[in-house]
Design a protein around this motif. Structure first.
Motif, PDB file in Angstrom:
ATOM      1  N   ARG A 133       6.604   9.156  -1.254  1.00 49.40           N
ATOM      2  CA  ARG A 133       5.596   8.120  -0.856  1.00 49.40           C
ATOM      3  C   ARG A 133       6.264   7.096   0.169  1.00 49.40           C
ATOM      4  NH1 ARG A 133       5.068  10.530  -5.801  1.00 49.40           N
ATOM      5  NH2 ARG A 133       3.423  10.039  -7.112  1.00 49.40           N
ATOM      6  N   HIS A 134       5.100   6.940   0.970  1.00 47.36           N
ATOM      7  CA  HIS A 134       5.378   6.004   2.217  1.00 47.36           C
ATOM      8  C   HIS A 134       4.975   4.653   1.842  1.00 47.36           C
ATOM      9  CE1 HIS A 134       6.362   9.282   5.095  1.00 47.36           C
ATOM     10  NE2 HIS A 134       5.540  10.017   4.315  1.00 47.36           N
ATOM     11  N   LEU A 135       5.915   3.682   1.971  1.00 46.89           N
ATOM     12  CA  LEU A 135       5.241   2.144   2.027  1.00 46.89           C
ATOM     13  C   LEU A 135       5.013   1.482   3.003  1.00 46.89           C
ATOM     14  CD1 LEU A 135       5.647  -0.201  -0.232  1.00 46.89           C
ATOM     15  CD2 LEU A 135       7.937  -0.195   0.635  1.00 46.89           C
ATOM     16  N   ASN A 136       3.791   0.768   2.840  1.00 50.01           N
ATOM     17  CA  ASN A 136       3.311  -0.234   3.936  1.00 50.01           C
ATOM     18  C   ASN A 136       2.962  -1.494   3.105  1.00 50.01           C
ATOM     19  OD1 ASN A 136       3.262   2.185   5.502  1.00 50.01           O
ATOM     20  ND2 ASN A 136       0.999   2.020   5.839  1.00 50.01           N
ATOM     21  N   LEU A 158       0.855  -1.130  -0.030  1.00 48.21           N
ATOM     22  CA  LEU A 158       0.195  -0.039   0.032  1.00 48.21           C
ATOM     23  C   LEU A 158       1.042   1.297  -0.042  1.00 48.21           C
ATOM     24  CD1 LEU A 158      -2.799  -0.949   2.655  1.00 48.21           C
ATOM     25  CD2 LEU A 158      -3.016  -0.639   0.235  1.00 48.21           C
ATOM     26  N   ILE A 159       0.640   2.197  -0.936  1.00 49.62           N
ATOM     27  CA  ILE A 159       1.511   3.423  -0.897  1.00 49.62           C
ATOM     28  C   ILE A 159       0.585   4.632  -0.500  1.00 49.62           C
ATOM     29  CG2 ILE A 159       2.802   4.857  -2.372  1.00 49.62           C
ATOM     30  CD1 ILE A 159       3.884   1.958  -2.165  1.00 49.62           C
ATOM     31  N   HIS A 160       1.177   5.393   0.342  1.00 51.39           N
ATOM     32  CA  HIS A 160       0.527   6.332   0.694  1.00 51.39           C
ATOM     33  C   HIS A 160       1.362   7.795   0.605  1.00 51.39           C
ATOM     34  CE1 HIS A 160      -2.166   4.182   3.423  1.00 51.39           C
ATOM     35  NE2 HIS A 160      -1.277   3.523   3.687  1.00 51.39           N
ATOM     36  N   ARG A 161       0.848   8.782   0.009  1.00 47.26           N
ATOM     37  CA  ARG A 161       1.342   9.900  -0.411  1.00 47.26           C
ATOM     38  C   ARG A 161       1.665  10.863   0.825  1.00 47.26           C
ATOM     39  NH1 ARG A 161       1.785  12.807  -5.409  1.00 47.26           N
ATOM     40  NH2 ARG A 161       0.428  10.975  -6.044  1.00 47.26           N
ATOM     41  N   ASP A 162       2.831  11.425   0.809  1.00 42.80           N
ATOM     42  CA  ASP A 162       3.132  12.309   2.108  1.00 42.80           C
ATOM     43  C   ASP A 162       2.253  13.745   1.940  1.00 42.80           C
ATOM     44  OD1 ASP A 162       5.771  12.664   4.237  1.00 42.80           O
ATOM     45  OD2 ASP A 162       4.679  14.456   3.636  1.00 42.80           O
ATOM     46  N   ARG A 163       1.741  14.116   3.094  1.00 39.44           N
ATOM     47  CA  ARG A 163       0.984  15.460   3.000  1.00 39.44           C
ATOM     48  C   ARG A 163       1.731  16.664   2.634  1.00 39.44           C
ATOM     49  NH1 ARG A 163      -3.421  14.082   7.848  1.00 39.44           N
ATOM     50  NH2 ARG A 163      -4.388  12.256   6.836  1.00 39.44           N
ATOM     51  N   ILE A 164       2.918  16.471   3.243  1.00 36.25           N
ATOM     52  CA  ILE A 164       3.809  17.886   3.067  1.00 36.25           C
ATOM     53  C   ILE A 164       4.506  17.731   2.020  1.00 36.25           C
ATOM     54  CG2 ILE A 164       5.368  19.197   4.452  1.00 36.25           C
ATOM     55  CD1 ILE A 164       4.565  17.814   7.060  1.00 36.25           C
TER      56      ILE A 164
END
Length: 232
Positions: free
Chosen positions: A96-99, A85-91
């Motif tokens: 991208r953050h990897l889970n 799962l990839i989460h885009r950094d809000r700042i």
């Protein structure tokens, strides 16, 4: 012939023990056997007890920084019945953050192997970066060399997994090799409403051939059982 599936199943039953030391020792032993014999938790756990969970990593990447992290994660996840799962950094929108997401015991082993592979690649990359900085070469050349090694390492790991799979399929073992994504993981991904995304970086188009070959050889020699043993 040893029935490793049954042995792992008994070890997992001990994880419910009130004795914390016994429970932890049983989990580590079960994880080690699953890694060594490529047995998925889905093969030994009752269907009604299976649940997909998501766990974060400390790994981040972007089109310009460590773009090879995503293909590495894809290779590792695929071979341990997990997904990413990839989460885009809000700042920082480009970061991208990897889970990882999977059945818990599959996920635990997947994370151990991924973090170990990540450490191995970064070690090779950092040693090259330090040597090149002394030589005062351009940043473009440094990027080509470091990414060449990283992408080569990933190709080597993929080759090693494929070789292991063929050896397992041709053996007479009764535990087999299952690398398909469990339905619980697919259902979890669907409930989140996310789909795997392709990620292309221009950096992957300009790689040092020499360092790619060196990385590929190191990837082929990658022994993931060492890190699992270190957790015992």
């Amino acid at each position: 012939m040893i029935d490793y599936k049954e042995k792992i199943k008994k070890l997992l039953a001990l994880v419910e023990s009130d004795n914390e030391h016994e429970a932890q020792a049983a989990m580590v032993k079960a994880q080690k056997l699953m890694v060594e014999h490529k047995i998925s938790i889905s093969e030994v756990q009752d269907v009604g007890k299976r649940e997909a969970v998501e766990k974060p990593t400390d790994a981040t990447y972007s089109p310009r920084k460590d773009p090879w992290i995503l293909p590495l994660a894809n290779v590792i996840a695929k071979n341990y019945c997990c997904s990413i799962l990839i989460h885009r950094d809000r700042i920082k929108p480009q970061t991208r953050h990897l889970n990882f997401i999977g059945l818990e015991e599959d996920l635990d082993v997947c994370l151990i192997v991924f973090n170990y592979a990540l450490d191995c690649i970064r070690s090779g990359v950092n040693s090259r970066k330090q040597k090149l900085k002394v030589c005062k070469v351009s940043q473009k050349e440094i990027t080509s060399v470091c990414n060449g090694y990283a992408y080569g390492f990933i190709a080597g790991v993929k080759t090693a997994f494929e070789k292991q799979k063929k050896e397992c399929e041709s053996s007479n073992s009764n535990w087999g090799l299952v690398v398909s994504t469990p339905p619980e993981v697919i259902a979890k991904l669907n409930s989140i409403g996310t789909k795997p995304k392709n990620f292309n970086s221009k950096q992957s188009e300009s790689l040092s051939k020499v360092d790619y070959i060196a990385g590929k050889q190191d990837g082929k020699d990658f022994d993931f059982t060492k890190r699992v043993a270190a957790n015992s």
